[in-house]
Design a protein around this motif. Structure first.
Motif, PDB file in Angstrom:
ATOM      1  N   TRP A  76      29.724 -49.768  50.790  1.00  0.00           N
ATOM      2  CA  TRP A  76      29.967 -50.001  52.208  1.00  0.00           C
ATOM      3  C   TRP A  76      31.303 -49.370  52.590  1.00  0.00           C
ATOM      4  N   GLU A  77      31.246 -48.398  53.486  1.00  0.00           N
ATOM      5  CA  GLU A  77      32.466 -47.723  53.966  1.00  0.00           C
ATOM      6  C   GLU A  77      32.711 -48.170  55.410  1.00  0.00           C
ATOM      7  N   ILE A  78      33.686 -49.032  55.597  1.00  0.00           N
ATOM      8  CA  ILE A  78      33.964 -49.625  56.906  1.00  0.00           C
ATOM      9  C   ILE A  78      35.307 -49.116  57.401  1.00  0.00           C
ATOM     10  N   ALA A  79      35.310 -48.486  58.563  1.00  0.00           N
ATOM     11  CA  ALA A  79      36.559 -47.959  59.160  1.00  0.00           C
ATOM     12  C   ALA A  79      36.487 -48.141  60.674  1.00  0.00           C
ATOM     13  N   ALA A  80      36.679 -49.378  61.119  1.00  0.00           N
ATOM     14  CA  ALA A  80      36.686 -49.675  62.557  1.00  0.00           C
ATOM     15  C   ALA A  80      38.101 -50.013  62.982  1.00  0.00           C
ATOM     16  N   ALA A  81      38.563 -49.402  64.079  1.00  0.00           N
ATOM     17  CA  ALA A  81      39.926 -49.644  64.573  1.00  0.00           C
ATOM     18  C   ALA A  81      40.085 -51.109  64.996  1.00  0.00           C
ATOM     19  N   ASP A  82      41.279 -51.645  64.727  1.00  0.00           N
ATOM     20  CA  ASP A  82      41.528 -53.055  65.061  1.00  0.00           C
ATOM     21  C   ASP A  82      41.443 -53.317  66.559  1.00  0.00           C
ATOM     22  N   GLU A  83      41.822 -52.305  67.395  1.00  0.00           N
ATOM     23  CA  GLU A  83      41.823 -52.527  68.842  1.00  0.00           C
ATOM     24  C   GLU A  83      40.442 -52.354  69.476  1.00  0.00           C
ATOM     25  N   LEU A  84      39.442 -51.943  68.703  1.00  0.00           N
ATOM     26  CA  LEU A  84      38.111 -51.733  69.255  1.00  0.00           C
ATOM     27  C   LEU A  84      37.497 -53.081  69.639  1.00  0.00           C
ATOM     28  N   ALA A  85      37.053 -53.194  70.898  1.00  0.00           N
ATOM     29  CA  ALA A  85      36.457 -54.433  71.406  1.00  0.00           C
ATOM     30  C   ALA A  85      35.156 -54.103  72.108  1.00  0.00           C
ATOM     31  N   PHE A  86      34.137 -54.933  71.850  1.00  0.00           N
ATOM     32  CA  PHE A  86      32.821 -54.747  72.450  1.00  0.00           C
ATOM     33  C   PHE A  86      32.740 -55.543  73.751  1.00  0.00           C
ATOM     34  N   PRO A  87      32.166 -54.970  74.836  1.00  0.00           N
ATOM     35  CA  PRO A  87      32.131 -55.664  76.138  1.00  0.00           C
ATOM     36  C   PRO A  87      31.025 -56.714  76.226  1.00  0.00           C
ATOM     37  N   HIS A 115      19.932 -45.709  50.259  1.00  0.00           N
ATOM     38  CA  HIS A 115      19.820 -45.542  48.813  1.00  0.00           C
ATOM     39  C   HIS A 115      21.071 -46.059  48.117  1.00  0.00           C
ATOM     40  N   ARG A 116      22.219 -45.544  48.525  1.00  0.00           N
ATOM     41  CA  ARG A 116      23.457 -45.945  47.849  1.00  0.00           C
ATOM     42  C   ARG A 116      24.635 -46.167  48.809  1.00  0.00           C
ATOM     43  N   ARG A 117      24.557 -45.707  50.044  1.00  0.00           N
ATOM     44  CA  ARG A 117      25.767 -45.623  50.861  1.00  0.00           C
ATOM     45  C   ARG A 117      25.485 -45.978  52.321  1.00  0.00           C
ATOM     46  N   ILE A 118      26.384 -46.780  52.891  1.00  0.00           N
ATOM     47  CA  ILE A 118      26.358 -47.108  54.320  1.00  0.00           C
ATOM     48  C   ILE A 118      27.771 -46.897  54.866  1.00  0.00           C
ATOM     49  N   ARG A 119      27.863 -46.206  55.981  1.00  0.00           N
ATOM     50  CA  ARG A 119      29.168 -45.880  56.575  1.00  0.00           C
ATOM     51  C   ARG A 119      29.214 -46.381  58.017  1.00  0.00           C
ATOM     52  N   VAL A 120      30.301 -47.082  58.332  1.00  0.00           N
ATOM     53  CA  VAL A 120      30.527 -47.582  59.699  1.00  0.00           C
ATOM     54  C   VAL A 120      31.914 -47.132  60.129  1.00  0.00           C
ATOM     55  N   SER A 121      32.004 -46.484  61.299  1.00  0.00           N
ATOM     56  CA  SER A 121      33.284 -46.032  61.841  1.00  0.00           C
ATOM     57  C   SER A 121      33.321 -46.323  63.333  1.00  0.00           C
ATOM     58  N   GLY A 122      34.519 -46.537  63.835  1.00  0.00           N
ATOM     59  CA  GLY A 122      34.642 -46.834  65.260  1.00  0.00           C
ATOM     60  C   GLY A 122      36.077 -46.732  65.724  1.00  0.00           C
TER      61      GLY A 122
END
Length: 456
Positions: free
Chosen positions: A338-349, A371-378
């Motif tokens: 799991w590759e998670i890279a979401a900015a701390d200031e990101l807010a959903f409305p 298969h082996r990899r999931i990536r989340v960025s924001g």
């Protein structure tokens, strides 16, 4: 500015009124200048008439004499534009038995009339010039002693109005550019004034955008007195919308709670009769599951339709960390990277429940197919919030992406109802976010969400 802009309308109206006012002012100033010019010219002519009246005398033979003529050179040039003449009263053409009237050389062989007598001395008016032009003339009537009696004389001094026209033209050459410059200055000043006057409405628009995206719950009460009633009405509308939203969610929850028990009973009855009536039990179970999916779909639609004006925004990073932590403990979740890279200031409305359901459905779908990899960025940028979820699974074809619909299954070998992505899309759109599907560079499905973020 757009064609229907209030600022444009006010600016054009102000510019038109300023132009009209300046045109009227220009006409008025020109009339005033003409009157002042006539008055000053008449005053100068009267001074010359007084000078001539003070020097004119009668010779012993009764002829008029003037020891010294006025020094202005125009009096000596034929048709020079400045004229004088002395007549005996009642002899307007300057001819009488005792000899011709006195007149300037500029009249050449012509004569001047006299301005008709008025109650005010001297008499001022227009006369015909020797060369066909129009003269502004002053006639002063005086009496001088002559052989023990008084002789009544009319001293007339006149100036060609064409000379005054040149002064008027010079005045207009200065007046028109001056009024033009004044028009530009006043228009710019009015434009700044209109912009300043409409500033509360720009602030109101920004605050409403913040309410739409969830970063503000109510409009502030710091607006000017003229705008405050509108703000109060909008706040009352927001309160009413919040109450309606709460009632809708409560009603949806009550409906779900009311239907769960009958559906559970039907499922239990199906299992109880499975041994004796397997076909009937299977049909009851199938219908119960169909009703359950329909309840789930209706609840999702109700929640998505109740988006509208949001009252708060939900931070993405904490919800994302919580959901990923739970999915890691599910089957196949621990084996994935799991590759998670979401900015701390990101807010959903939207609220936390909607965000949790959206991310839960999308990430669970990625867990099933990766298969082996999931990536989340924001992150945030360009006035938008952006969240991208990708996996390295088989992905979806363009035709399959175009045909995304609730309840449609793309692979019957994997468990699920087929509602997850469709429900996530409905909730995202209800919150004002756009969801796009495509192929990731990892090889699998790529889901991108974008939503507007108000300027701070």
């Amino acid at each position: 500015m757009k064609r229907g802009s209030l600022r444009l309308r006010l600016g054009l109206a102000a510019a038109g009124l300023i132009a009209l006012a300046l045109v009227l002012a220009g006409v008025g100033l020109t009339l005033i200048f003409d009157r002042v010019l006539d008055a000053r010219t008449a005053d100068g002519l009267d001074r010359t008439a007084k000078l001539i009246a003070g020097q004119v005398a009668l010779a012993p033979d009764g002829t008029l004499t003037l020891p010294r003529e006025p020094p202005d050179s125009r009096f000596f040039a034929p048709y020079g534009g400045l004229y004088w003449q002395v007549d005996r009263q009642g002899d307007p053409q300057g001819e009488r038995a005792g000899g011709p009237a006195l007149r300037s050389r500029s009249l050449w062989d012509r004569g001047l009339g006299t301005v008709p007598d008025t109650a005010q001395e001297p008499a001022v008016g227009d006369l015909a010039g020797p060369d066909g032009g129009t003269l502004i003339a002053v006639t002063r009537r005086v009496s001088i002693p002559a052989n023990g009696a008084n002789a009544a004389l009319a001293v007339t001094v006149a100036e060609d109005r064409r000379d005054l026209a040149e002064s008027r033209a010079t005045f207009l050459r200065l007046l028109v550019p001056s009024l033009g410059a004044l028009f530009v200055a006043l228009t710019l000043a009015m434009s700044l004034f209109v912009r300043r006057a409409l500033a509360p409405f720009r602030t109101l628009r920004a605050d409403l955008a913040a309410i739409h995206t969830g970063t503000r719950a109510r409009l502030p009460e710091t607006f000017p007195e003229e705008v405050r009633p509108l703000v109060a009405d909008l706040n009352r509308l927001l309160d009413a919308q919040e109450r309606d939203l709460e009632r809708a969610r409560t009603g949806a929850g009550d409906m779900a709670h009311g239907l769960k028990t009958p559906l559970a009973v039907l499922d239990a009855l199906a299992r109880r009769t499975e041994d004796r009536h397997p076909a009937l039990a299977a049909e009851i179970a199938e219908q119960a599951q169909a009703m359950g999916r329909q309840v789930e779909r209706t609840l999702a639609r109700a929640r998505a339709a109740s988006g509208g004006l949001r009252r708060r925004a939900c931070p993405v990073a904490p919800a994302l960390a919580r959901i990923v932590g739970a999915l890691r403990r599910l089957p196949e979740g621990e084996a994935l990277r799991w590759e998670i890279a979401a900015a701390d200031e990101l807010a959903f409305p939207g609220d936390e429940g909607d965000l949790t359901e959206i991310l839960g459905n999308l990430l669970d779908n990625a867990r099933k197919w990766a298969h082996r990899r999931i990536r989340v960025s924001g992150g945030m940028g360009g006035g938008e919030g952006r969240l991208v979820l990708e996996d390295d699974g088989p992905g979806m074809s363009e035709a399959a992406i175009a045909g995304i619909a609730r309840g449609r299954r793309w692979d019957e070998t994997r468990p699920g109802t087929g509602f997850g992505i469709a429900i996530a899309r409905d909730l995202a759109e209800g919150a004002g976010a756009r969801m796009q599907f495509g192929r990731s560079d990892l090889g699998g499905l790529r889901v991108e969400m974008r939503w507007p973020v108000p300027e701070s």
